[in-house]
Structures are given as C-alpha cells and as structure tokens.
Design a protein around this motif. Structure first.
Motif, PDB file in Angstrom:
ATOM      1  N   PHE A  92       0.843  -1.197   0.000  1.00 26.67           N
ATOM      2  CA  PHE A  92       0.000   0.000   0.000  1.00 26.67           C
ATOM      3  C   PHE A  92       0.882   1.252   0.000  1.00 26.67           C
ATOM      4  CE2 PHE A  92      -2.596  -3.318   1.799  1.00 26.67           C
ATOM      5  CZ  PHE A  92      -3.872  -3.067   1.331  1.00 26.67           C
ATOM      6  N   PRO A  93       1.356   1.687  -1.172  1.00 25.86           N
ATOM      7  CA  PRO A  93       2.166   2.916  -1.219  1.00 25.86           C
ATOM      8  C   PRO A  93       1.291   4.152  -1.277  1.00 25.86           C
ATOM      9  CG  PRO A  93       2.009   1.970  -3.410  1.00 25.86           C
ATOM     10  CD  PRO A  93       1.233   1.050  -2.492  1.00 25.86           C
ATOM     11  N   THR A  94       1.784   5.259  -0.722  1.00 27.55           N
ATOM     12  CA  THR A  94       1.090   6.527  -0.914  1.00 27.55           C
ATOM     13  C   THR A  94       1.510   7.095  -2.256  1.00 27.55           C
ATOM     14  OG1 THR A  94       0.506   8.613   0.141  1.00 27.55           O
ATOM     15  CG2 THR A  94       2.816   7.938   0.274  1.00 27.55           C
ATOM     16  N   TRP A  95       1.153   8.351  -2.567  1.00 24.74           N
ATOM     17  CA  TRP A  95       1.319   8.799  -3.947  1.00 24.74           C
ATOM     18  C   TRP A  95       2.224  10.005  -4.152  1.00 24.74           C
ATOM     19  CZ3 TRP A  95      -0.134  13.571  -6.058  1.00 24.74           C
ATOM     20  CH2 TRP A  95      -0.776  14.450  -5.170  1.00 24.74           C
ATOM     21  N   ASP A  96       2.438  10.829  -3.128  1.00 25.46           N
ATOM     22  CA  ASP A  96       3.115  12.095  -3.386  1.00 25.46           C
ATOM     23  C   ASP A  96       4.633  11.922  -3.402  1.00 25.46           C
ATOM     24  OD1 ASP A  96       3.795  11.805  -0.768  1.00 25.46           O
ATOM     25  OD2 ASP A  96       2.666  13.514  -0.028  1.00 25.46           O
ATOM     26  N   ALA A  97       5.340  13.028  -3.257  1.00 30.62           N
ATOM     27  CA  ALA A  97       6.801  12.991  -3.323  1.00 30.62           C
ATOM     28  C   ALA A  97       7.422  12.138  -2.220  1.00 30.62           C
ATOM     29  CB  ALA A  97       7.352  14.416  -3.257  1.00 30.62           C
ATOM     30  N   THR A 137      -0.730  -5.130  -5.184  1.00 29.98           N
ATOM     31  CA  THR A 137      -0.566  -3.724  -4.817  1.00 29.98           C
ATOM     32  C   THR A 137      -1.894  -2.992  -4.925  1.00 29.98           C
ATOM     33  OG1 THR A 137       1.748  -3.640  -5.527  1.00 29.98           O
ATOM     34  CG2 THR A 137       0.558  -1.547  -5.417  1.00 29.98           C
ATOM     35  N   LYS A 138      -2.233  -2.253  -3.885  1.00 33.35           N
ATOM     36  CA  LYS A 138      -3.395  -1.358  -3.911  1.00 33.35           C
ATOM     37  C   LYS A 138      -2.860   0.051  -4.138  1.00 33.35           C
ATOM     38  CE  LYS A 138      -7.408   0.624  -3.034  1.00 33.35           C
ATOM     39  NZ  LYS A 138      -6.944   2.015  -3.241  1.00 33.35           N
ATOM     40  N   CYS A 148       3.473  -1.063   4.038  1.00 34.42           N
ATOM     41  CA  CYS A 148       2.759   0.208   3.915  1.00 34.42           C
ATOM     42  C   CYS A 148       3.721   1.370   4.096  1.00 34.42           C
ATOM     43  CB  CYS A 148       1.666   0.329   4.981  1.00 34.42           C
ATOM     44  SG  CYS A 148       0.441  -0.969   4.974  1.00 34.42           S
ATOM     45  N   ASP A 149       3.431   2.476   3.442  1.00 35.08           N
ATOM     46  CA  ASP A 149       4.139   3.712   3.749  1.00 35.08           C
ATOM     47  C   ASP A 149       3.719   4.170   5.135  1.00 35.08           C
ATOM     48  OD1 ASP A 149       4.986   3.456   1.172  1.00 35.08           O
ATOM     49  OD2 ASP A 149       4.622   5.546   0.627  1.00 35.08           O
ATOM     50  N   ALA A 150       4.694   4.509   5.956  1.00 41.01           N
ATOM     51  CA  ALA A 150       4.376   4.921   7.322  1.00 41.01           C
ATOM     52  C   ALA A 150       3.575   6.218   7.354  1.00 41.01           C
ATOM     53  CB  ALA A 150       5.662   5.087   8.136  1.00 41.01           C
ATOM     54  N   ILE A 151       3.721   7.070   6.327  1.00 43.79           N
ATOM     55  CA  ILE A 151       2.995   8.334   6.317  1.00 43.79           C
ATOM     56  C   ILE A 151       1.571   8.172   5.808  1.00 43.79           C
ATOM     57  CG2 ILE A 151       5.100   9.666   6.008  1.00 43.79           C
ATOM     58  CD1 ILE A 151       4.385  10.031   3.087  1.00 43.79           C
TER      59      ILE A 151
END
Length: 704
Positions: free
Chosen positions: A181-186, A208-209, A253-256
């Motif tokens: 589950f990755p986030t999208w921004d920089a 991947t979601k 997962c991205d922690a943010i």
C-alpha cells in the motif's frame, strides 16, 4: 426539503470520499434525516481540481443513492473531509469528517485546517479526540468510530475483476500473499524501495493497492509503470480497500499513509512492515509509531526488516490495543450525541401529510438498537409521538433524545401503546407477561415477522397495525419487500408480472449485473458441465436472455438452441452472435409456461428461470417437460436465487422488479421428483444475510 426535515449534503471533491460518507448517509437516512450527495462538475466544484468526476457519478449511480449536481446553499448541514473553504457556498452549519488516521505529527487529519471554519468535527477515536481537546478553541468535537470499515451498510463496488478469483487463477504455486500500500506524493516509497520489493516476487505473490491519485494522475505515470512491473496484480484507486487488506499474509505500507492503521484494523493477524519516506522531512512521526509496527528507515535495511517481521511480528498484540483507541467504537453509539444535534435542527412535519404513520397520542418503543432506527425511519414515525424507550437490560439513559425506561418502571406508567421493535421479542413477551403488562396494548414488531400491512402505492404510504400473533402474513421492507404472502406481494407489486418484466428488457447478462455470481457460475460450468460435452452434442439454453451463456457453451458443442420469452433480448443475442461470427447457435421465441420442445437434447442449461415462475405446479410442469426433452444421462445446469429459510417460498418486490425465492430443499425436490439426480451443488453468491439469508445457488443434475 426546507421547512420539513433537517437537510444534510455531503459535498464531494473526489470519488474516494463516497465510501467514507456512505455509512453516514445510510445512518442519517434511517434516522429520518434528509440526506444526499452533491457532485458538482469540475468546472463549478469548489476544489477546482482533483475531482475524478465521472468515476464519482458512476459510484453514486451504481449504489442508487440520492445525489445532485448542484448544491443547496441553504441546507442545514454540509459535510466535507477537507478544509472549510471548500464549503464556501453553504450558509449554515459545516462539518468536517475524518477519513483515516495518520501517524505523522503534521497529519492533515489532525491539522488546524480540519477545524478552522467548522461548526463540528467528527473524529475516529479517543486518541485523536483527546489530542485535539488539548489544543483548545476546537469546534464541537464528536467521536464517530470508523464507519467506512467497521459498520455494516449496503454498498456496491463496480470492480474490474474479482480479486480472490484472480489470485486463485494466477498464484498457481501457492505463494504467500504480500499486499503493498504505497502513498502517492513525493514522499512515496515507490521510488526508493521498488527494487527491493521486486526481489520478493520469487517467494511472494504481490498484490498492490494503488493510491487513487497514483492510479489516475498523468504525473504519476512513472510510478504506475513501476507498480505494474513489481506486482503480480495492481488494484485501482477505488478498488475495495478491505478486499485487498483481507487477502494478505504480510503487508508493506508507507508509514505516512493512512493505510498503516487501516490495514491491520481489517486484517488483525497480518504481519506488517512500515517504510519511512525517502524524504527526511516527511518522517516526523508520533512516538506511538515505534510501538505499532517495525519501521524501515533506509532501503538497505529493507530485507532484514522484512524477514524479521515475516518470521515473527512481535507488534501484533500491541497494535490491536492501539487500534481499539484509534478507531472506536465498532457501532453507532458514540454518534448519538451528534445525532441529537441534528434532531434539534429538525423541522416538525405536518401531522396530516401523507406517508406519515398516525398513531395514538403517545407511544413507547421497546428497543434501542439498529432495527429500531430503521423501523422509525421507514415508517416516518414522528419524534414527538414517542414518549420514551424501553430496554430489558438498561445500559443507557437517553436514546434519540428521549428517556430510556427499565421494563419494571412501566408498571407505574400509563401507556396507550408499546411497540416492541427488537429481535428478542420472545424474551420480551415473557417479561411483559411476568410484569403483568397489558398485552392488548403491545404490538410485537421483529425482523422475522413484522406486523405491518402495507397498502398499495410505493411513494405515499399508510400503515395498519395488527398483532403478529394472529396475522399469518408478514413482510420486511428494506431495499425491497420480502413476504410469504402471495396476496400481499400482489398488493405491493409495481410491475405487471415477472414475465412482462423480462419481456421488456433488451439485454441481461450476469457478468455486468451480478459479477460475482457470474464468475462463480462460470467456474461451476467449467468444473462440472463442460467436461461432459462433446463436439457432436446438441444443447438447449432455456431462458437464454441475451445469449451470454449460450455463447459460453457454444465452442464445446455441435449446435445450441437458445429459447427465451423476450423478443427484445433474442434480437440482441442474434446481433451479438453475428458480430462475433458464431454460427452454431439458433435463437427462438418460447414462453416458459407454454413449453414445447421439438427434439431431444443431449444437455440443458436453465439459468435463472424458476425465480420467475411463481406457481409450484407450473414450475414442476416446466421441469417435467425439460426432463422429457433431455436424453438419459444428459446433464442439466441450473441456477436460481434461493432462501436459507424454512418456508415454502418468499416473494420479493422492489420498485421495478419482482421475483420468487424458493426455499433450498423445496427447490431441489422439484428436480428430484421429475427424473433427475443431483451431481453437484454450489452456493455461488450470498446476496444478503439480513433480513433473510438469500443468494444464488447453482446445481448440476443428471437425467436418470
């Protein structure tokens, strides 16, 4: 709308918000609050960007909820998940609704931008609640739990594929499943960690979601390309988050990202690794993150951290404790206080208007649960006619703004009428008798036998009340009406007949209408039916609709005859057949109740027909004619919607559709008594457990 009830609008600035608002939409609707979505086009939307407008309209349409393309500035309450500036068109109360939990100290979800300019703020649990309380100068603050993933509510997803089916088909080696589950921004982990994650494909099946922005923004094309390279399956931005989280053995997962808390909420036993952002300034996290999950801070630490977690995730129990505080409660109880605010704004309807239940001056309702809410909403009961509520085992003092009484208190209170609205009606009846209460003044209303007789007319409704003990017929009104009374079914039916409904249709295929059923049905036919077919066989598809399953079977046989009562759908089937250059199918008109086959067939399909045949005698005659027209040893594939309930049959009616749902054993007996033996059975899809469990069942029979 104005001048009658409290009005609520959910102002959308993107499609993903719909799934956060839907449970509140249904809750408010049940409570008698006028509620709708607003999807203003991008050119007039206050966000000025971002809006995945076409997808939002698609989701709203498929879920059949009320929406407008222009807001009502004078509605009582306007909701957003973003800043108050986005509600600048509205003149009255503004509400911010949280849509996730973030572990960063700069999280937007807890930032000043989410309370400045608002009258009310809704948060998920006690951790955020107490943190914001410490800040002071916050508008009225309420805990709501996490309705998107923790309440049961009706929702329809239009998904491009069935994830479980695709995993089963593609993961032939039975690898453990890794969900990413990755986030999208920089600050996304994709650019920094993709090379390490790709190495895991030898051992893991990677699903991947993608974030909804990653999936649709042109600027994210490079990241999209990477995800397709490193993953076995990539799920789109609006794909059901819960389905992805639930299939995983281990998660990254991205922690943010808000996914860091949402994934283990949905899959408590999953192993989980969190990734720090490649940008140091993004990694200002709450101290609790170090107790929540193992965190990797640099790509060169990834493999060691991943296998450490996969071998033993020592954070699981602590995570469960924290989640109970992050997302609480698991029902609607904490929202009661905020709902009372909505009720205080409510304009009382004219007691003479149609559609409102008119009873005696004051009533008591025995029950304070979800069914009580639905009951009050569906019948339009006026709040000022309710004197109070009763609980057998009292655990709250106030409900819907009214006093809650213990049952024993009612011995000293004069009452005109008590409505028992509870699934524990038998226990309540015993208690009422023990307390010496006047049973003549008690009406029992429960989920299996609702004592309400509905008069014709779906929009303007009045009700007669009677005691269920002597009624002998009942119905349940939710998205449609389920009843065991043919007479009552006919009274509420809004279509001419089952046959007329289908004759008017131009096309029907399960792949688009009931996708999950279609996939399961396809598997059933491939497993039990197709292996028995030969190239020289002649097959009949009886009730072929627009030819979906005729075309599915045609490649395996010499010829197929498709019959249906709808000339419109037959025309569609012929057009499709010609366009696809299929030359071994013949489509012909036939009324099921006047069945007359001119030849004997090697095998038969009859998918969905008996759901349209009300009379059991006629149903039996149809099966007998099929039996007479199939060769000995021939296979018959059938599929219908059945009920897991001890009754002869249930009649189902909604606005433009009617159906007959037979009890499972009754349905099976119709075939067994007409010369067939059961070969295989599949429960293809459960449509609903409530109010009555019913779903699509498939069978393979063989002619003796």
């Amino acid at each position: 709308m104005k001048g009658e009830h409290t009005s609520v609008e959910f102002y959308l600035i993107d499609a993903f918000e719909i799934f956060h608002f839907l449970p509140l939409y249904y809750l408010f609707e049940r409570r008698g609050i006028q509620v709708k979505f607003v999807a203003e086009p991008p050119e007039s939307n206050t966000s000025g960007k971002w809006f995945d407008y076409n997808r939002a309209i698609e989701i709203l349409e498929v879920n059949k909820v009320r929406y407008e393309k222009k807001c009502d500035p004078d509605c009582d309450f306007a909701f957003t998940t973003q800043e108050s500036e986005l509600l600048r068109k509205y003149n009255h109360k503004k509400v911010n609704t949280a849509y996730g939990f973030g572990f960063t100290n700069y999280s937007f979800l807890e930032s000043e931008r989410t309370w400045n300019g608002f009258d009310y703020k809704l948060v998920h649990g006690s951790i955020t609640y107490h943190k914001l309380k410490e800040k002071g100068d916050i508008p009225q603050l309420y805990i709501m739990g996490y309705p998107k993933q923790m309440w049961e509510y009706p929702v329809v997803y239009q998904e491009p594929f069935d994830l479980a089916y695709e995993i089963k088909k593609q993961n032939t080696q039975g690898k453990p499943i890794l969900v990413y589950f990755p986030t999208w921004d920089a600050g996304s982990s994709i650019s920094a960690y993709w090379n390490e994650i790709e190495k895991l494909r030898k051992q893991f099946f990677i699903v991947t979601k993608a974030h909804h922005c990653t999936f649709r923004l042109r600027s994210e094309q490079e990241h999209r390309d990477i995800l397709y390279r490193i993953s076995d399956i990539v799920c789109g931005g609006n794909f059901d988050f819960k389905k992805v989280a639930s299939v995983g053995d281990v998660a990254i997962c991205d922690a943010i990202s808000g996914a860091a808390a949402e994934v283990p909420l949905l899959n408590p036993n999953i192993d989980m690794l969190l990734l720090y952002s490649p940008l140091p300034e993004k990694n200002d996290f709450k101290k609790s993150l170090s107790e929540f999950s193992y965190c990797v801070k640099m790509p060169d630490e990834f493999m060691e951290g991943f296998y450490s977690v996969y071998q033993r995730d020592s954070y699981k129990e602590k995570r469960k404790e924290m989640l109970a505080k992050i997302f609480q409660p698991t029902d609607e109880t904490c929202l009661e206080e905020f709902l009372n605010v909505l009720y205080q704004e409510k304009k009382r309807p004219n007691k003479q208007e149609k559609g409102v239940v008119h009873m005696r001056d004051k009533i008591w309702i025995w029950g304070t649960g979800n069914w009580t809410d639905r009951f009050i909403y569906l019948l339009g009961i006026q709040e000022d006619t309710i004197e109070g509520f009763i609980q057998s085992r009292k655990n709250k003092d106030v409900y819907r703004g009214k006093k809650v009484y213990e049952a024993s208190e009612m011995r000293d209170i004069e009452y005109d009428l008590i409505l028992v609205v509870s699934s524990f009606w038998e226990e309540i009846a015993e208690e009422a008798d023990r307390l010496g209460m006047d049973r003549a003044k008690i009406v029992f209303v429960n989920q299996s036998k609702i004592g309400i007789r509905k008069k014709p007319g779906m929009k303007e409704i009045e009700y007669d009340w009677f005691n269920t003990e002597n009624c002998g017929e009942w119905f349940i009104f939710d998205y449609g009406i389920f009843t065991n009374s043919h007479k009552l079914s006919e009274r509420v039916k809004t279509v001419r007949s089952l046959a007329d409904f289908w004759k008017d249709k131009n096309q029907f295929d399960t792949h688009s209408e009931i996708q999950q059923t279609s996939k399961m049905q396809s598997e059933m036919l491939q497993r039990y039916f197709i292996p028995n077919l030969r190239k020289e066989d002649v097959v009949c598809d009886f009730a072929c609709a627009s030819g979906e399953w005729s075309e599915f079977i045609a490649p395996y046989v010499g010829h197929l005859d498709g019959f249906d009562c709808s000339e419109n759908m037959l025309a569609t089937a012929r057009k499709n057949m010609e366009g696809r250059q299929i030359n071994n199918i013949s489509y012909q008109y036939m009324d099921a109740e006047q069945t007359s086959f001119k030849r004997k067939y090697d095998h038969f399909l009859m998918l969905g027909l008996l759901t349209c045949i009300e009379d059991d005698t006629m149903a039996s005659q149809i099966i007998k004619r099929v039996s007479d027209s199939i060769k000995s040893g021939g296979y018959l594939a059938v599929r219908d919607t059945l009920v897991m309930f001890e009754t002869d049959k249930i009649y189902y009616n909604e606005t433009d559709y009617s159906a007959v749902l037979r009890e499972k054993s009754v349905y099976e007996q119709l075939y067994l008594e007409n010369g067939f033996e059961l070969i295989a059975e599949e429960y293809l899809n459960v449509y609903s457990h409530q109010p009555i469990e019913h779903g699509s069942h498939g069978y393979i029979f063989r002619k003796k």
